[in-house]
Design a protein around this motif. Structure first.
Motif, mmCIF file in Angstrom:
data_model
loop_
_atom_site.group_PDB
_atom_site.id
_atom_site.type_symbol
_atom_site.label_atom_id
_atom_site.label_comp_id
_atom_site.label_asym_id
_atom_site.label_seq_id
_atom_site.Cartn_x
_atom_site.Cartn_y
_atom_site.Cartn_z
ATOM 1 N N MET A 1 44.011 38.069 48.326
ATOM 2 C CA MET A 1 43.942 36.358 48.187
ATOM 3 C C MET A 1 45.048 35.933 47.382
ATOM 4 N N SER A 2 45.742 34.744 48.082
ATOM 5 C CA SER A 2 46.630 34.235 47.485
ATOM 6 C C SER A 2 46.383 33.006 46.340
ATOM 7 N N SER A 3 46.425 33.597 45.087
ATOM 8 C CA SER A 3 45.931 32.719 44.038
ATOM 9 C C SER A 3 47.226 32.520 43.228
ATOM 10 N N THR A 4 48.477 32.699 43.672
ATOM 11 C CA THR A 4 49.777 32.622 42.787
ATOM 12 C C THR A 4 50.625 31.448 43.800
ATOM 13 N N PHE A 5 51.096 30.506 42.909
ATOM 14 C CA PHE A 5 51.810 29.440 43.392
ATOM 15 C C PHE A 5 53.086 29.354 42.641
ATOM 16 N N GLY A 6 54.088 29.025 43.448
ATOM 17 C CA GLY A 6 55.608 28.703 42.690
ATOM 18 C C GLY A 6 56.617 29.800 42.708
ATOM 19 N N ASN A 7 57.856 29.445 42.752
ATOM 20 C CA ASN A 7 58.825 30.531 43.091
ATOM 21 C C ASN A 7 59.558 30.689 41.535
ATOM 22 N N PHE A 8 59.940 29.727 40.789
ATOM 23 C CA PHE A 8 60.676 30.167 39.423
ATOM 24 C C PHE A 8 59.806 29.684 38.518
ATOM 25 N N LEU A 9 58.741 28.623 38.684
ATOM 26 C CA LEU A 9 57.291 28.276 37.775
ATOM 27 C C LEU A 9 56.180 28.701 38.553
ATOM 28 N N LYS A 10 55.728 30.102 38.196
ATOM 29 C CA LYS A 10 54.653 30.606 38.868
ATOM 30 C C LYS A 10 53.399 30.422 37.970
ATOM 31 N N VAL A 11 52.301 29.926 38.793
ATOM 32 C CA VAL A 11 50.838 29.711 38.391
ATOM 33 C C VAL A 11 49.921 30.500 39.182
ATOM 34 N N THR A 12 49.062 31.415 38.429
ATOM 35 C CA THR A 12 48.135 32.218 38.917
ATOM 36 C C THR A 12 46.650 31.682 38.437
ATOM 37 N N THR A 13 45.822 31.287 39.204
ATOM 38 C CA THR A 13 44.387 30.523 38.948
ATOM 39 C C THR A 13 43.368 31.824 39.195
ATOM 40 N N PHE A 14 42.526 31.659 38.189
ATOM 41 C CA PHE A 14 41.317 32.866 38.380
ATOM 42 C C PHE A 14 39.928 32.113 38.079
ATOM 43 N N GLY A 15 38.910 32.871 38.413
ATOM 44 C CA GLY A 15 37.613 32.431 38.111
ATOM 45 C C GLY A 15 36.796 31.899 39.392
ATOM 46 N N GLU A 16 35.781 31.935 39.435
ATOM 47 C CA GLU A 16 34.656 31.375 40.273
ATOM 48 C C GLU A 16 33.849 30.344 39.811
ATOM 49 N N SER A 17 33.174 29.358 40.773
ATOM 50 C CA SER A 17 32.526 28.337 40.461
ATOM 51 C C SER A 17 31.523 28.532 39.302
ATOM 52 N N HIS A 18 30.528 29.673 39.458
ATOM 53 C CA HIS A 18 29.403 29.950 38.489
ATOM 54 C C HIS A 18 29.527 31.349 37.654
ATOM 55 N N GLY A 19 31.139 31.744 37.832
ATOM 56 C CA GLY A 19 31.380 32.884 36.938
ATOM 57 C C GLY A 19 31.363 32.571 35.545
ATOM 58 N N GLY A 20 31.729 33.428 34.649
ATOM 59 C CA GLY A 20 31.837 33.435 33.303
ATOM 60 C C GLY A 20 32.828 32.271 32.957
ATOM 61 N N ALA A 21 34.026 32.203 33.699
ATOM 62 C CA ALA A 21 35.009 31.077 32.915
ATOM 63 C C ALA A 21 36.156 31.093 34.274
ATOM 64 N N VAL A 22 36.921 29.893 34.299
ATOM 65 C CA VAL A 22 37.918 29.682 34.983
ATOM 66 C C VAL A 22 39.222 29.467 34.252
ATOM 67 N N GLY A 23 40.507 29.670 34.821
ATOM 68 C CA GLY A 23 41.646 29.334 34.135
ATOM 69 C C GLY A 23 42.724 29.638 34.973
ATOM 70 N N ALA A 24 43.903 29.908 34.324
ATOM 71 C CA ALA A 24 45.212 29.977 34.857
ATOM 72 C C ALA A 24 46.189 30.833 33.863
ATOM 73 N N VAL A 25 47.149 31.337 34.427
ATOM 74 C CA VAL A 25 48.239 32.126 33.540
ATOM 75 C C VAL A 25 49.664 31.327 34.356
ATOM 76 N N ILE A 26 50.275 30.521 33.533
ATOM 77 C CA ILE A 26 51.680 30.022 34.129
ATOM 78 C C ILE A 26 52.894 30.933 33.467
ATOM 79 N N ASP A 27 53.720 31.349 34.419
ATOM 80 C CA ASP A 27 54.953 32.042 33.878
ATOM 81 C C ASP A 27 56.152 31.291 34.345
ATOM 82 N N GLY A 28 56.973 31.390 33.424
ATOM 83 C CA GLY A 28 58.507 30.845 33.755
ATOM 84 C C GLY A 28 58.633 29.355 32.773
ATOM 85 N N LEU A 29 57.736 29.062 31.901
ATOM 86 C CA LEU A 29 57.811 27.752 31.153
ATOM 87 C C LEU A 29 58.537 28.137 30.300
#
Length: 359
Positions: A1-29
């Motif tokens: 599954m493609s859950s990562t976006f960006g070339n230099f500033l990369k963000v990966t989102t995670f989580g499902e609608s009714h799972g425990g949590a949702v969120g993101a990791v941003i790398d390159g900031l």
């Protein structure tokens, strides 16, 4: 599954609608960017459910926690992790979807691709996934404002057949003006008409689509990576990845197909000590690169697929069945899509900024 976006500033989102949590990791900031949970929470509050009686009644505070990447309110240059707990989970609302895929949802296509799909709320296909985008995009916005003075404002420009008048002063538009009405259209007369339409559609157990317009200001000339990572190409990818997005145009967009070159061309003029254009039909982008004018684009959103009407459809083996209304939904997604559009624009521009800074 493609859950990562960006070339230099990369963000990966995670989580499902009714799972425990949702969120993101941003790398390159970059390091030393002022970033706190309070600053991120502002945009999450604009996105969260339950803002008014014309949005989904799901009750979520959407309180963000920063787990890594900051210290004393400043970024460290390391990956920043954001997490938002799902508190108002009701997986039982979706029991009927186990036997029959919901029309125009991702139930069927996810099952065909993965052989399994989340049992409730659409899983990763749910608009709840956009929380991760908003957290990361808010951080990118702060970076853009701190380093370049660039800012982003989006607003609802149409709902159904109701279209607001063109705003002449897009450079002076503020989020405060957008948020004066909960439909998020800065033209009050149009906002009231849109509200009436949404209420009418909701009372009929139905849904309606709309358009979000976005303006990105003070973006320096020179951002964009032709030929495949043109600025408008990445903006289009970013916007079309948002749930329910079905159309994208920049500048004059589809209307330019009916114009002559003499009508569409943006003539260069001297502007505040720099070269600018007298008009902005290009939407601030030429040759896939920002030209220093405001970047203006529009995103069309379809009607919410979950509606309050019974629908005659077919189950997974092809037998006709009646799908009864389940779950909680927005009768119109565009008011809550506004901060999501802003977030994705910020991620693209942040990525392009880092690419240009690296030259």
């Amino acid at each position: 599954m493609s859950s990562t976006f960006g070339n230099f500033l990369k963000v990966t989102t995670f989580g499902e609608s009714h799972g425990g949590a949702v969120g993101a990791v941003i790398d390159g900031l970059p390091a030393n960017i002022p970033l706190t949970e309070g600053k991120i929470q502002i945009q999450l509050n604009r996105r969260r459910p339950g803002q008014s009686d014309i949005t989904t009644p799901r009750s979520e505070a959407d309180t963000v926690k920063i787990l890594s990447g900051t210290e004393n309110g400043l970024t460290l240059g390391t990956p920043v992790t954001f997490v938002v707990e799902n508190l108002d989970q009701r997986p039982g609302d979706y029991s009927s979807a186990a036997a029959a895929p919901r029309p125009s949802h991702a139930d069927y296509t996810y099952t065909m691709k993965y052989g399994i799909t989340a049992s409730s709320g659409g899983g990763r296909a749910s608009a709840r996934e956009t929380i991760g985008r908003v957290t990361a995009g808010s951080a990118a916005e702060i970076f853009l404002l701190e380093k370049f003075g660039a800012d982003i404002v989006a607003f609802v420009s149409s709902v159904g057949s109701i279209t607001a008048p063109i705003i002449d002063d897009l450079e002076g538009l503020t989020r405060e003006a957008v948020d004066k009405h909960f439909v998020r259209c800065p033209d009050q007369k149009s906002a009231e008409a849109m509200e009436r339409l949404i209420r009418e559609v909701k009372s009929d157990g139905d849904s309606i689509g709309g358009i979000v317009t976005c303006v990105c200001r003070n973006v320096p000339a020179g951002w964009g990576e032709p030929v495949f990572d043109k600025l408008e190409a990445l903006l289009a990818q970013a916007m079309m990845s948002i749930p329910a997005a079905k159309g994208f145009e920049v500048g004059a967009g589809f209307a330019s197909a009916a114009m002559r070159g003499s009508e569409h061309n943006d003539i260069f003029v001297a502007k505040d000590g720099r070269l600018g254009t007298a008009t902005n039909r290009s939407g601030g982008i030429q040759g896939g690169i920002s030209n220093g004018e405001p970047i203006i684009f529009r995103v069309a959103f379809k009607p919410t697929a979950t509606i309050g009407k019974e629908q005659v459809t077919a189950d997974y083996i092809g037998n006709e069945t009646i799908l009864k209304p389940t779950g909680r939904h927005d009768p119109c997604v565009v008011p809550r899509a506004v901060p999501v559009v802003e977030a994705m624009a910020a991620l693209v521009l942040g990525d392009m900024a880092l690419g240009q800074m690296g030259r």
